[in-house]
Write an enzyme that holds these catalytic residues in place. Structure first.
Site, short mmCIF file in Angstrom:
data_model
loop_
_atom_site.label_atom_id
_atom_site.label_comp_id
_atom_site.label_asym_id
_atom_site.label_seq_id
_atom_site.Cartn_x
_atom_site.Cartn_y
_atom_site.Cartn_z
N ASP A 31 -2.53 1.47 -0.16
CA ASP A 31 -1.38 1.01 -0.96
C ASP A 31 -0.69 2.18 -1.65
O ASP A 31 -1.33 3.18 -2.00
CB ASP A 31 -1.88 0.00 -2.00
CG ASP A 31 -0.73 -0.82 -2.58
OD1 ASP A 31 0.38 -0.81 -2.01
OD2 ASP A 31 -0.95 -1.48 -3.63
N HIS A 48 5.86 5.37 4.24
CA HIS A 48 4.98 4.86 5.31
C HIS A 48 4.71 5.97 6.33
O HIS A 48 3.61 6.10 6.84
CB HIS A 48 5.62 3.65 6.00
CG HIS A 48 5.79 2.48 5.08
ND1 HIS A 48 4.78 2.02 4.27
CD2 HIS A 48 6.85 1.67 4.83
CE1 HIS A 48 5.20 0.97 3.57
NE2 HIS A 48 6.47 0.75 3.88
N LEU A 142 -17.20 7.02 15.90
CA LEU A 142 -16.57 6.22 14.85
C LEU A 142 -15.75 5.06 15.46
O LEU A 142 -15.00 5.27 16.40
CB LEU A 142 -15.61 7.12 14.04
CG LEU A 142 -14.72 6.40 13.02
CD1 LEU A 142 -15.52 6.00 11.79
CD2 LEU A 142 -13.55 7.28 12.61
C1 FPP Z 1 1.29 -0.50 1.49
O1 FPP Z 1 2.09 0.30 0.67
C2 FPP Z 1 1.31 0.03 2.85
C3 FPP Z 1 1.67 -0.68 3.95
C4 FPP Z 1 2.06 -2.10 3.91
C5 FPP Z 1 1.73 -0.03 5.29
C6 FPP Z 1 0.59 0.89 5.57
C7 FPP Z 1 0.71 1.44 6.92
C8 FPP Z 1 0.44 2.73 7.24
C9 FPP Z 1 0.04 3.76 6.27
C10 FPP Z 1 0.49 3.14 8.66
C11 FPP Z 1 -0.84 2.93 9.28
C12 FPP Z 1 -0.87 3.16 10.70
C13 FPP Z 1 -2.00 3.10 11.44
C14 FPP Z 1 -1.91 3.46 12.87
C15 FPP Z 1 -3.32 2.71 10.97
P1 FPP Z 1 3.35 -0.36 -0.07
O2 FPP Z 1 4.53 -0.22 0.84
O3 FPP Z 1 3.03 -1.76 -0.46
O4 FPP Z 1 3.47 0.57 -1.31
P2 FPP Z 1 4.04 0.18 -2.74
O5 FPP Z 1 3.02 -0.75 -3.38
O6 FPP Z 1 4.13 1.49 -3.43
O7 FPP Z 1 5.37 -0.49 -2.53
#
Ligand code: FPP
Length: 251
Positions: A31, A48, A142
């Site tokens: 997050d 992201h 893993l």
């Molecule tokens: C939450 O942060 C994050 C997500 C909903 C997306 C996470 C995805 C990735 C990091 C890419 C992963 C890819 C692979 C291949 C595993 P948020 O957007 O809710 O953050 P905020 O709370 O600051 O708004």
């Protein structure tokens, strides 16, 4: 060999050997991507994108520490409430990640799996993941579980329906139903429950992630935003886990 655990504040506390008591399965709620970008005056998708670099670092770190399984919460069933542009961007990331890193994963004996409802995903995302699953199915290093379009309540409801259907079809008797048997109907069938859950970004909630599987998991919450979460923070979480006494309700 006894190694120093850097986060220890009290020097008299017992220093644990890093090689012992490594969690077999770590689950992560990644997050804070949006806030990371917002702080820099950048659009949310930039967070992201940067979050993907953390994924690469943490997969390597987990592999180095001989963690057996890593489950990453990439997109929840509730994330469909976000603007379409952001959803489209997030759902393209697994393909982008696998396009660049799959050869590396194969070379490092990593096995890729997915949990969640794959049918509702864009075809190109689904195909990229299925290709990665097939290409790594014989690897025994893993295991990286990508939780995509995953929602725990939905998973439990569907598992219940499938189990009832088996009971109605006389494939299963009510007497045979126990926790272990029920677990076999979940997306995580055959996987060990997470030993450690890490949530970055400062929030302290589960957000519909692995509700059944986390019943006796140790939790580690950090304010660090996911794009800033590196091997250092990962090792600190591991160190924190190593200090915990797991009693499973006993003494
Ligand atoms: C939450 O942060 C994050 C997500 C909903 C997306 C996470 C995805 C990735 C990091 C890419 C992963 C890819 C692979 C291949 C595993 P948020 O957007 O809710 O953050 P905020 O709370 O600051 O708004």
């Amino acid at each position: 060999m006894v190694m120093k655990v850097p986060f220890l504040k009290n020097r008299n506390e017992k220093v644990h050997d890093r090689k012992q008591n490594i969690p077999e399965h770590i689950a992560i709620i990644m997050d804070g991507n949006g806030r990371w970008a917002g702080k820099r005056g950048m659009p949310r998708f930039a967070g992201h994108k940067e979050g993907l670099s953390s994924v690469v670092k943490i997969v390597k770190a987990a592999d180095k520490c001989k963690v057996k399984m890593l489950t990453l919460y990439t997109f929840s069933t509730e994330n469909w409430k976000r603007p379409k542009r952001e959803i489209d961007f997030i759902l393209k990331l697994p393909k982008e990640f696998l396009h660049v890193y799959l050869p590396d994963m194969i070379a490092n004996n990593v096995r890729i799996e997915a949990i969640g409802n794959m049918e509702e995903l864009p075809v190109s995302t689904r195909e990229a993941i299925q290709f990665a699953i097939n290409s790594t199915k014989d690897n025994d290093g893993l295991q990286l579980n990508i939780a995509l379009n995953y929602g725990s309540k939905q998973e439990i409801m569907n598992a219940m329906k499938d189990m009832f259907a088996d009971i109605l079809d006389s494939k299963l008797s009510l007497d045979e139903v126990d926790e272990q048997h029920f677990s076999g109907y979940l997306h995580t069938a055959g996987m060990p429950n997470p030993d450690l859950l890490i949530r970055t970004g400062g929030e302290k909630r589960l957000s519909n992630f692995l509700l059944w599987q986390l019943a006796y998991t140790e939790f580690c919450f950090t304010d660090v935003l996911w794009p800033d979460f590196s091997e250092k923070e990962f090792m600190e979480a591991l160190g924190e886990y190593q200090q915990r006494k797991r009693r499973y309700g006993g003494l």
